[in-house]
Scaffold this motif. Structure first.
Motif, PDB file in Angstrom:
ATOM      1  N   SER A 216      17.147 -43.941 -31.949  1.00 49.64           N
ATOM      2  CA  SER A 216      18.439 -43.277 -31.753  1.00 49.64           C
ATOM      3  C   SER A 216      19.584 -44.146 -32.233  1.00 49.64           C
TER       4      SER A 216
ATOM      5  N   THR B  95      26.926 -27.582 -30.101  1.00 53.36           N
ATOM      6  CA  THR B  95      25.831 -28.486 -29.754  1.00 53.36           C
ATOM      7  C   THR B  95      26.294 -29.574 -28.796  1.00 53.36           C
ATOM      8  N   LEU B  96      27.478 -30.138 -29.042  1.00 50.45           N
ATOM      9  CA  LEU B  96      28.022 -31.165 -28.159  1.00 50.45           C
ATOM     10  C   LEU B  96      28.250 -30.616 -26.757  1.00 50.45           C
TER      11      LEU B  96
ATOM     12  N   ASN C  36      24.896 -29.982 -24.841  1.00 52.82           N
ATOM     13  CA  ASN C  36      24.261 -31.204 -24.346  1.00 52.82           C
ATOM     14  C   ASN C  36      25.013 -31.790 -23.161  1.00 52.82           C
TER      15      ASN C  36
ATOM     16  N   THR D 121      20.582 -39.243 -27.081  1.00 51.13           N
ATOM     17  CA  THR D 121      19.876 -38.197 -27.811  1.00 51.13           C
ATOM     18  C   THR D 121      20.809 -37.289 -28.602  1.00 51.13           C
ATOM     19  N   TYR D 122      22.119 -37.414 -28.394  1.00 53.20           N
ATOM     20  CA  TYR D 122      23.046 -36.560 -29.143  1.00 53.20           C
ATOM     21  C   TYR D 122      24.358 -37.265 -29.463  1.00 53.20           C
TER      22      TYR D 122
ATOM     23  N   VAL E  40      26.299 -36.407 -32.595  1.00 55.55           N
ATOM     24  CA  VAL E  40      27.070 -35.163 -32.594  1.00 55.55           C
ATOM     25  C   VAL E  40      28.498 -35.433 -32.143  1.00 55.55           C
TER      26      VAL E  40
ATOM     27  N   ARG F 133      14.987 -37.369 -34.546  1.00 53.04           N
ATOM     28  CA  ARG F 133      15.535 -36.581 -33.457  1.00 53.04           C
ATOM     29  C   ARG F 133      14.485 -35.698 -32.786  1.00 53.04           C
TER      30      ARG F 133
ATOM     31  N   THR G 166      13.947 -36.210 -28.867  1.00 53.96           N
ATOM     32  CA  THR G 166      14.171 -35.034 -28.022  1.00 53.96           C
ATOM     33  C   THR G 166      12.955 -34.739 -27.160  1.00 53.96           C
TER      34      THR G 166
ATOM     35  N   LEU H 165      16.559 -26.945 -26.768  1.00 56.50           N
ATOM     36  CA  LEU H 165      16.803 -28.093 -27.627  1.00 56.50           C
ATOM     37  C   LEU H 165      15.558 -28.477 -28.413  1.00 56.50           C
TER      38      LEU H 165
ATOM     39  N   ARG I 230      21.851 -33.387 -38.693  1.00 54.47           N
ATOM     40  CA  ARG I 230      22.006 -32.098 -38.020  1.00 54.47           C
ATOM     41  C   ARG I 230      22.836 -31.115 -38.844  1.00 54.47           C
TER      42      ARG I 230
END
Length: 349
Positions: free
Chosen positions: A70, A112-113, A116, A125-126, A129, A224, A228, A237, A298
């Motif tokens: 990550s 997406t933000l 999450n 994990t994000y 974003v 990812r 995930t 997800l 992404r």
């Protein structure tokens, strides 16, 4: 002898000069990282829990590998869209960059933000974003400024996306709305990429799509998918990441199926003497693009032609308005809605 004429003094000072130039960028990146982590933390969720570090401290090999991978993706996201922003700003033109792709990807990153954050998934994990989202907003404004259409419509679009994303992330709107928005976002990604695969199949060519960028995007998405499945239990997800990975995998496979088998042209004697400075610039820009592709893995619209994105968004608009008109068809007092929703290009006029 003057200092400027002393090669040793200048050579000794060059590393310090480079550090001074790079230190503000490194400091800004570190501050952005800390603020992003603190923004998602609360009294009930300490910072270690947000990052998922409590499980890492228990020495789980899968989690350790997941956090390490990550870091690479998030580090690439700090490059992300900034090269495009700088290129547009310096050139004073956004030629070759699709307006539709910029704002479509901005909405996608915002949804997406927010999803999450509402779900409470570990920030690692994000986190890319959260870094790419403001970069895309900035790219949209800089492109509008460069091409001379930065007006009330663009600012309205900018504020609408920002306010809606914040409202979903903060829980102002019902959670069901955020879940539905994420589901629609995942479906739209498939609708956008599938036509590109079909066009490549019919033409037996991948067009202007870069093989290096596709490989780096595939690597970022593969990372990812692993992180995930290791750290997130949400089925939506997981499904979205697997579907996106399959789409990029098919794009990558088309490079091998439709590769150009024509022989390379012979080099002339003049071109083989000394390399030009432009070639070095292209090599360095390719490295930057490769790093950016990992962090922006992404952003699937980067791998799709502008016409394909425009046609897909028009299809989504027409289908959604038809469904809504069918839903409200029993109310005779309501106006016909098939053509009532504005096109995205209307905000640029």
């Amino acid at each position: 002898m003057a200092w400027s004429q002393c090669p040793r003094s200048r050579a000794a000072m060059l590393p310090h000069c480079r550090r001074r130039r790079c230190s503000p960028l490194i400091s800004a990146a570190a501050v952005s990282w800390i603020l992003a982590a603190c923004a998602t933390a609360s009294k009930d969720a300490p910072l270690a829990a947000v990052w998922g570090l409590q499980e890492v401290l228990e020495c789980s090999p899968e989690l350790l590998l997941s956090k390490f991978l990550s870091l690479g993706v998030v580090a690439g996201s700090f490059v992300g869209k900034l090269p495009q922003v700088l290129d547009v700003w310096r050139a004073g033109s956004a030629e070759g960059i699709s307006r539709m792709s910029i704002w479509t990807e901005t909405v996608s990153m915002g949804v997406t933000l927010a999803y999450n954050v509402v779900l409470g998934t570990p920030l690692s994990t994000y986190a890319e974003v959260a870094v790419l989202y403001p970069q895309l907003l900035l790219l949209g404004l800089v492109a509008a400024k460069a091409d001379g259409y930065l007006g009330a419509g663009v600012w309205f679009l900018f504020c609408s996306i920002s306010v809606c994303t914040a409202a979903m992330a903060l829980g102002v709107v019902p959670r069901a709305f955020t879940v539905a928005a994420y589901a629609a976002n995942a479906i739209s990604g498939v609708i956008i990429v599938l036509p590109q695969l079909s066009i490549n199949y019919r033409s037996k060519s991948t067009g202007q799509l870069s093989f290096v960028v596709t490989c780096m995007t595939f690597g970022g998405l593969s990372t990812r998918v692993f992180t995930t499945f290791v750290e997130v239990q949400d089925i939506a997800l997981r499904t979205t990441m697997v579907v996106n990975w399959l789409l990029v995998s098919m794009l990558l496979l088309q490079f091998f199926l439709y590769r150009d088998t024509r022989p390379l042209p012979t080099k002339s004697f003049a071109s083989s003497e000394t390399p030009k400075s432009g070639s070095l610039r292209r090599e360095s820009s390719m490295v930057v693009r490769a790093i950016s592709a990992v962090g922006s893995s992404r952003c699937l619209t980067d791998m799709v032609d502008e016409e394909v994105v425009s046609d897909a968004m028009h299809l989504i608009k027409s289908k959604s308005t038809q469904s809504f008109s069918r839903f409200t068809g029993s109310f005779s007092t309501l106006p016909v809605l098939s053509n009532s929703l504005p096109e995205l290009n209307d905000y640029f006029n």
